[in-house]
Scaffold this active site. Structure first.
Site, PDB file in Angstrom:
ATOM      1  CG  ASP A  60      -9.710   0.638   2.969  1.00  0.00           C
ATOM      2  OD1 ASP A  60     -10.343   0.080   2.393  1.00  0.00           O
ATOM      3  OD2 ASP A  60      -8.721   0.460   3.338  1.00  0.00           O
ATOM      4  CE  LYS A  88      -4.308  -1.867   1.998  1.00  0.00           C
ATOM      5  NZ  LYS A  88      -5.138  -1.685   3.102  1.00  0.00           N
TER       6      LYS A  88
HETATM    7  P1  NAP Z   1      -2.387  -3.179  11.211  1.00  0.00           P
HETATM    8  O1  NAP Z   1      -1.962  -1.993  10.222  1.00  0.00           O
HETATM    9  O2  NAP Z   1      -1.898  -4.431  11.327  1.00  0.00           O
HETATM   10  O3  NAP Z   1      -2.950  -2.646  12.320  1.00  0.00           O
HETATM   11  C1  NAP Z   1      -3.606  -3.340  13.290  1.00  0.00           C
HETATM   12  C2  NAP Z   1      -3.758  -2.619  14.738  1.00  0.00           C
HETATM   13  O4  NAP Z   1      -4.513  -3.211  15.767  1.00  0.00           O
HETATM   14  C3  NAP Z   1      -2.655  -1.974  15.455  1.00  0.00           C
HETATM   15  O5  NAP Z   1      -2.493  -0.475  15.852  1.00  0.00           O
HETATM   16  C4  NAP Z   1      -2.265  -3.172  16.362  1.00  0.00           C
HETATM   17  O6  NAP Z   1      -1.557  -2.452  17.499  1.00  0.00           O
HETATM   18  C5  NAP Z   1      -3.695  -3.373  16.937  1.00  0.00           C
HETATM   19  N1  NAP Z   1      -3.755  -4.647  17.603  1.00  0.00           N
HETATM   20  C6  NAP Z   1      -3.380  -5.818  16.982  1.00  0.00           C
HETATM   21  N2  NAP Z   1      -3.628  -6.878  17.992  1.00  0.00           N
HETATM   22  C7  NAP Z   1      -4.173  -6.466  19.130  1.00  0.00           C
HETATM   23  C8  NAP Z   1      -4.425  -6.782  20.226  1.00  0.00           C
HETATM   24  N3  NAP Z   1      -4.550  -8.017  20.675  1.00  0.00           N
HETATM   25  N4  NAP Z   1      -4.855  -5.784  21.094  1.00  0.00           N
HETATM   26  C9  NAP Z   1      -5.045  -4.213  20.836  1.00  0.00           C
HETATM   27  N5  NAP Z   1      -4.701  -3.951  19.691  1.00  0.00           N
HETATM   28  C10 NAP Z   1      -4.148  -4.845  18.728  1.00  0.00           C
HETATM   29  O7  NAP Z   1      -3.930  -3.746  10.372  1.00  0.00           O
HETATM   30  P2  NAP Z   1      -4.971  -3.032   9.331  1.00  0.00           P
HETATM   31  O8  NAP Z   1      -4.311  -3.046   7.939  1.00  0.00           O
HETATM   32  O9  NAP Z   1      -5.337  -1.588  10.023  1.00  0.00           O
HETATM   33  O10 NAP Z   1      -6.242  -3.700   9.487  1.00  0.00           O
HETATM   34  C11 NAP Z   1      -6.905  -4.156  10.921  1.00  0.00           C
HETATM   35  C12 NAP Z   1      -8.125  -4.699  10.478  1.00  0.00           C
HETATM   36  O11 NAP Z   1      -9.039  -4.103   9.696  1.00  0.00           O
HETATM   37  C13 NAP Z   1      -7.677  -6.210   9.944  1.00  0.00           C
HETATM   38  O12 NAP Z   1      -8.553  -7.104  10.660  1.00  0.00           O
HETATM   39  C14 NAP Z   1      -8.147  -5.923   8.639  1.00  0.00           C
HETATM   40  O13 NAP Z   1      -8.773  -7.268   7.908  1.00  0.00           O
HETATM   41  C15 NAP Z   1      -9.545  -5.096   8.850  1.00  0.00           C
HETATM   42  N6  NAP Z   1      -9.870  -4.256   7.697  1.00  0.00           N
HETATM   43  C16 NAP Z   1     -11.023  -4.484   7.212  1.00  0.00           C
HETATM   44  C17 NAP Z   1     -11.405  -3.754   6.143  1.00  0.00           C
HETATM   45  C18 NAP Z   1     -12.808  -3.731   5.586  1.00  0.00           C
HETATM   46  O14 NAP Z   1     -13.223  -3.446   4.302  1.00  0.00           O
HETATM   47  N7  NAP Z   1     -13.932  -4.230   6.240  1.00  0.00           N
HETATM   48  C19 NAP Z   1     -10.533  -2.775   5.417  1.00  0.00           C
HETATM   49  C20 NAP Z   1      -9.336  -2.757   5.996  1.00  0.00           C
HETATM   50  C21 NAP Z   1      -8.869  -3.572   6.982  1.00  0.00           C
HETATM   51  P3  NAP Z   1       0.411  -2.692  17.546  1.00  0.00           P
HETATM   52  O15 NAP Z   1       0.444  -1.424  16.757  1.00  0.00           O
HETATM   53  O16 NAP Z   1       0.130  -2.355  19.104  1.00  0.00           O
HETATM   54  O17 NAP Z   1       0.429  -3.864  17.384  1.00  0.00           O
END
Ligand code: NAP
Length: 270
Positions: free
Chosen positions: A100, A64
Site C-alpha cells: 500500500d 493484515k
Molecule cells: P480504518 O483502519 O478503519 O481507518 C479509518 C480511519 O478513518 C480512522 O482513523 C477513523 O477514525 C477515520 N474515520 C472513519 N469515519 C470517519 C468520520 N466520519 N470522520 C472522520 N474520520 C473518520 O480503515 P483503513 O483500512 O485505513 O481504510 C480507510 C479507507 O481507505 C477505506 O475506505 C479503504 O477502502 C480505503 N483504502 C483504499 C486503498 C486503495 O487502494 N485505494 C487501500 C487501502 C484502503 P476513528 O479512529 O476515529 O474511527
C-alpha cells in the site's frame, strides 16, 4: 499457479479482475481467487498455499496483522506499518510485505505529484493512513496528521497531530483523505475536510475508489484543485504484488483498463 486474496468476509474485490486480466494478457498459467477464510482456518490456508507452491497472495481485513505469525519473515516497512497486505515467496520462505505504501507513492508520481520536499496532511489515522504516512515520509515529504481523536499508537508520535474539524485550514501541498467517508453506498456523505478553505495549489487525494469521484474529489475539482483518485493506489499496490510474485514488470495498462471498465462503467458506483 494459484494466487489470491485472503480475508473475511470477502463480499467483493476488484483484485481478481485486475490480476486475472494481467495473467491472460501475458499468457501466464495462473489464477487469482478469493479466499474467504474463517480465523480458525487462516493458519491452514497459509500453510496450504505454501505447500502447493503458490507464489504468494494478498491479505485484507481482518487478517493484515494476524497473518504475520504464520509467515517466515516480514519486511521492515510492513513491520513499521503494522500490516501485511502482500505475501510473496523467496525460495521456501513466505515473506510478508506492504504494497500500500509504495503503491500510493507510485500512484502520486504517475499523476505527476512527486511528494519529495512537499508538506502533506493526512486525514484519519487507521491502517491505510499508516501506510500513506510511511510512504510519504520515506519519499521526503513532511507529514502532519489530523483525526477525530488523537491516535494512541506510538507510531504516530513521530508526526505532528491536529484535531480534525470542519473548518480546518492550513498551508499544505497535499491532502490525503484516508477515511472511508464518501464510500459506496454513502456516496453523498459530506467530506470531512473542506477544500474551499485550502490554497488553490493544494492537491487533494482520496483513497476511496468506489465511487471514483467521491464527494471530496467533486468539491476539490469544483474549486479548481488538482485531484488524485483512489484507483491509482489500488492499481499500483496490485502491480507491485504482481512484480513480487512473477519477478517481471506488471502489465499496468491492462490492469488499469480492467479497473476502469468496472469503476467508470457504473457497475458499482451508481
Ligand atoms: P480504518 O483502519 O478503519 O481507518 C479509518 C480511519 O478513518 C480512522 O482513523 C477513523 O477514525 C477515520 N474515520 C472513519 N469515519 C470517519 C468520520 N466520519 N470522520 C472522520 N474520520 C473518520 O480503515 P483503513 O483500512 O485505513 O481504510 C480507510 C479507507 O481507505 C477505506 O475506505 C479503504 O477502502 C480505503 N483504502 C483504499 C486503498 C486503495 O487502494 N485505494 C487501500 C487501502 C484502503 P476513528 O479512529 O476515529 O474511527
Amino acid at each position: 499457479m494459484l494466487l489470491g486474496l485472503i480475508g473475511y468476509p470477502l463480499s467483493h474485490s476488484l483484485s481478481p479482475l485486475m490480476h486475472n486480466r494481467a495473467f491472460g494478457a501475458l499468457d501466464l498459467q495462473a489464477q487469482y481467487c478469493l479466499f474467504s477464510v474463517k480465523e480458525e482456518d487462516l493458519r491452514d490456508t497459509v500453510y496450504g498455499l505454501k505447500t502447493i507452491g503458490s507464489l504468494g497472495f494478498n491479505v485484507t481485513i481482518p487478517y493484515k496483522q494476524k497473518v504475520i505469525s504464520f509467515l517466515d519473515e516480514i519486511t521492515p516497512q510492513a513491520a513499521e506499518i503494522g500490516a501485511v497486505n502482500l505475501v510473496y515467496r523467496k525460495g521456501e520462505r513466505f515473506i510478508g510485505d506492504n504494497s500500500d505504501a509504495p503503491g500510493f507513492i507510485r500512484a502520486l508520481k504517475e499523476a505527476d505529484q512527486d511528494p519529495q520536499g512537499k508538506r502533506s496532511l493526512i486525514v484519519g489515522s487507521g491502517g491505510a493512513a499508516r501506510a500513506v504516512a510511511v510512504g510519504l515520509r520515506d519519499s521526503g515529504s513532511e507529514v502532519i496528521v489530523t483525526s477525530r481523536q488523537k491516535p494512541k499508537a506510538k507510531f504516530w508520535e513521530q508526526f505532528p497531530w491536529l484535531q480534525l474539524k470542519k473548518d480546518l485550514s492550513m498551508s499544505v501541498d497535499l491532502v490525503v483523505d484516508c477515511t472511508p467517508v464518501g464510500m459506496y453506498p454513502d456516496n453523498s456523505a459530506q467530506p470531512v475536510i473542506d477544500p474551499r478553505l485550502f490554497k488553490k495549489e493544494t492537491v487533494f487525494c482520496d483513497l476511496v475508489y468506489n465511487p471514483l469521484r467521491t464527494s471530496l474529489i467533486k468539491v476539490a475539482e469544483a474549486t479548481g484543485h488538482q485531484v488524485v483518485t483512489g484507483d491509482g493506489m489500488l492499481l499500483y499496490q496490485g502491480a507491485i504484488s504482481f512484480e513480487k510474485w512473477f519477478l517481471q514488470k506488471a502489465p499496468v495498462n491492462v490492469m488499469q483498463e480492467a479497473l476502469s471498465e468496472y469503476l467508470e462503467g457504473g457497475k458499482k458506483n451508481d
